[in-house]
Design an enzyme around this catalytic site. Structure first.
Site, mmCIF file in Angstrom:
data_model
loop_
_atom_site.group_PDB
_atom_site.id
_atom_site.type_symbol
_atom_site.label_atom_id
_atom_site.label_comp_id
_atom_site.label_asym_id
_atom_site.label_seq_id
_atom_site.Cartn_x
_atom_site.Cartn_y
_atom_site.Cartn_z
ATOM 1 N N CYS A 1 0.642 -1.062 -0.153
ATOM 2 C CA CYS A 1 0.511 -0.020 -0.025
ATOM 3 C C CYS A 1 0.501 0.824 -0.010
ATOM 4 O O CYS A 1 1.420 1.505 1.323
ATOM 5 C CB CYS A 1 -1.117 -0.143 1.279
ATOM 6 N N GLU B 1 -3.971 1.302 -6.353
ATOM 7 C CA GLU B 1 -2.985 0.475 -6.620
ATOM 8 C C GLU B 1 -2.641 0.549 -8.438
ATOM 9 O O GLU B 1 -3.121 1.009 -8.825
ATOM 10 C CB GLU B 1 -2.739 -1.221 -6.146
#
Length: 218
Positions: free
Chosen positions: A2, A105
């Protein structure tokens, strides 16, 4: 992993959701492009009281002589967090939750282009990302725990942040005894929305504003 996320839910709403006492130094929102080293809102449980606190996103191990004395640590891998010297005390004693409205992402496009995708919870609630924290000097710092990608993520990236369900919060925060290791797993199918492509503006850590999460053609 992340590497960027959003926090668009107000601090007051987060305090109510997590039944936490808010600090007076919380970063103001909304923030549509939370980047490493930014201050973030974190939920801790101390002495039986949940608190909403501000921390630096970027875990600083105790032996660093300066914040930039080594690599910038924004994630802790679930498979090594209990054994790596930087994290093994923190995962036993200083687990926390990092609230997020969504996270980005990237997949790889033609000629190595970085193509951003946006993920949120399917129920619209804030995500509760598993974290570990460390005090360094007079600053509290945090890393987000990541795990192998599950359904809905694997086609985009091989890792994802650990998203904790409400029933798991007491165990992760150390309020419900031992055994938190079982929580470090990918989200079940249906927990996260189907991701959608967003514009490449978010590739810059200087970008801001709600347009960053607007969908674009994939």
């Amino acid at each position: 992993m992340c590497g960027r996320f959003t926090i668009t839910h107000p601090n007051e709403a987060l305090a109510a959701l997590f039944d936490a006492v808010p600090g007076n130094d919380l970063p103001a929102g909304p923030n549509f492009n939370v980047c490493p080293t930014n201050p973030v809102v974190v939920v801790t449980s101390e002495g039986g009281v949940r608190r909403l606190r501000a921390m630096r996103w970027g875990f600083i191990p105790s032996w660093y002589k300066a914040p930039n004395d080594g690599p910038l640590i924004i994630n802790a891998r679930s498979d090594t967090v209990a054994t790596k010297p930087a994290f093994k005390a923190a995962v036993r004693e200083r687990r926390c939750i990092v609230p997020a409205s969504g996270f980005y992402e990237w997949s790889e496009g033609e000629k190595g282009a970085r193509l951003p995708w946006y993920f949120t919870r399917a129920d619209g609630l804030p995500m509760a990302l598993a974290g570990v924290w460390q005090r360094w000097g007079d600053m509290d710092t945090v890393a987000i725990v990541s795990t192998e990608a599950g359904p809905g993520m694997a086609e985009i990236h091989h890792r994802e942040p650990v998203v904790l369900e409400r029933a798991a919060w007491p165990l992760w925060l150390g309020e419900a005894g031992h055994g938190a290791a079982v929580l470090m797993r990918a989200s079940e199918a249906g927990v996260l929305t189907t991701p959608y492509r967003v514009g490449v503006a978010v590739n810059s850590n200087r970008a801001s504003g709600p347009a960053l999460i607007e969908p674009v053609a994939a």
